[in-house]
Scaffold this active site. Sequence first.
Site, PDB file in Angstrom:
ATOM      1  N   ASP A 245       0.818  -1.211   0.000  1.00  0.00           N
ATOM      2  CA  ASP A 245       0.000   0.000   0.000  1.00  0.00           C
ATOM      3  C   ASP A 245       0.854   1.265   0.000  1.00  0.00           C
ATOM      4  OD1 ASP A 245      -2.622   1.442   0.572  1.00  0.00           O
ATOM      5  OD2 ASP A 245      -1.468   2.018   2.352  1.00  0.00           O
ATOM      6  N   GLU A 318       1.311  -0.508  -5.097  1.00  0.00           N
ATOM      7  CA  GLU A 318       0.351   0.552  -5.416  1.00  0.00           C
ATOM      8  C   GLU A 318       1.078   1.886  -5.594  1.00  0.00           C
ATOM      9  OE1 GLU A 318      -3.644   2.631  -3.531  1.00  0.00           O
ATOM     10  OE2 GLU A 318      -1.849   2.345  -2.306  1.00  0.00           O
TER      11      GLU A 318
END
Length: 614
Positions: A245, A318
């Site tokens: 993330d 990401e």
Amino acid sequence: MLPRILTASILFVGLILVGVSARRPLGIREALLALKRNPPPDNSWWKTAVFYQIYPRSFRDSDGDGIGDLRGIIEKLPYLKDLGVHGFWMSPIFKSPMADFGYDISDYYDIQPEYGTMADFDALVAEAKKLGLKVILDFVPNHSSDENEWFVKSENREAGFEDFYVWHPGKPNPADSSKPLPPSNWVSFFRGSAWQWSDKRKQYYLHQFSVKQPDLNYRNPKVVEQMKDVMRFWLKRGVDGYRIDAVPTLFEIEPDAEGNYLDEPLSGNTNDPNDPGYTIHIYTQDRNETLDMVYQWRAVLDDFQRENGGDARVMMTESYSRIDIVMQYYGNGTVPGSHIPFNFRFITDLGKDSSAQDIENTIKYWIGNMPSGKGLVANWVMGNHDQHRVASRFGENKIDIMNMILLSLPGVGISYNGEEIGMTDVWISYNDTVDPAACNAGPDKYQYTTRDPERTPFQWDDSKDAGFSTANHTWLPMSPTYKEVNVKVQMAANNSHLKVYRKLAALRRSWTMQKGSLKTVVDGNVLIIFRELKNFETIVTLANIGGSQQTVDISRMGYTPLKGFGQYRIVSVNSGHHAGEPVAVNRIILEPYESVIISAASNYYYYEVLPSSG
């Protein structure tokens, strides 16, 4: 059936792998059974995989509290198997006060109680492995919760944790000497200053997201090693990799010689200093050190696989950064990086008004920028928990079109739960809003930042709360369309978005789709995707992006000429055709927003191997 030469090769490899040390030669049947029991490690399983993102809070509630959980996911694993995906990644399930619904982790080594227990997690991994599904965890390395014991110790200046987070005394405040000013003008993604004052420590800490999410200090080697230990912990429990993330924010610029941080330049796009778009984030994102950290994490995964065996463990990263930066995530030519640097171009560059040419340009943009290197593959992300749903971004008349394009392209395809049945965004009132980014924006602006509409509960059937829960109140409201748009209804239909998706996932396992070349062509409003492989049939996807009928001749558009008649393999819900129906390759009529996949013979002798999706 398999081509003879492939069958012979598999048998030969199987005999070598399992028969060499046997006291007597194994028969063919015994060799195949032994190979099935002990398959060789697969370092390339992910290169043509379909991954499915699960938002655990909204997938299936097994205990009636209105919140999805691990037992609910276990219950629905057969659905994923039948869907034809290879694996799934789950948004965070770690222990958390839920200030940002799991992206604020208070304990990286435990499960959030409302999702279940460690025993539930182990059961989930075990059941997934029985079904041949890979399990990917969402790893949140940029920040923890302010309730994490690491932060508590850092705030108290306990030995070994003093610099676990990014702290600064602040600038002198002429108006109030007891409370300095923030160290810089950096703005949080969730609005307001990215610096928060700690009365306990008498310093500011950096938080690029919520005030409840202090940034870890990756310039501290102890932090780097701690997070690698987290990765190893869950790898030992059987996970097959990580989705990483918010990678671009891992590092920020170092203070200058006087210990001060530079202000970021103003963007000129807004006069609101609390708006994250107020500054250009050149000192807080995409620092060079970030790439090295990604490469180090890849080494953790590779080392674990070498030491413990089994298939390759994969990493997805990401980043919505510039294309030249994202491409460096693949590696530097010598050191490997992310297996799957997420390609968000279908999200950021396309929408309802996009033409066939726009879509082709987006496909070519990623492929054209990919670095050359052995083992690198493209990936295509159609949606996620932070973005409006496909049906809402592109229109409900293009659900099958976008899924066909996604799963016709080479490399990795990634879908968000609900896209296979065409779920749409749900309007959420401010009173029902729970997304912290939206709550911070206030009632007048929340709809511009809220992520709640795409996070509503999954629609399984037409019973109470769509079969998601038996609770009287679910954590987010149900879609008002759930009685018409759900798995049960679409499984019963002759053709449906769900059945189209399942057929697409099955077709991707064919040799042409696994190994074939890619060529894209635009003819008017129609995007055409050719997948070709010598000695096998050619598979052609045709998507009419426009609102008018169009006739297309594909006989000489691909790398090799097609001849005579092909047949429809998969057709969109709005198509008047059916699978198996013949079609002249020089005259394919497409109705408005119709999409189809056909197979056709080239000048090569061909045959196709199409394993079952189940």
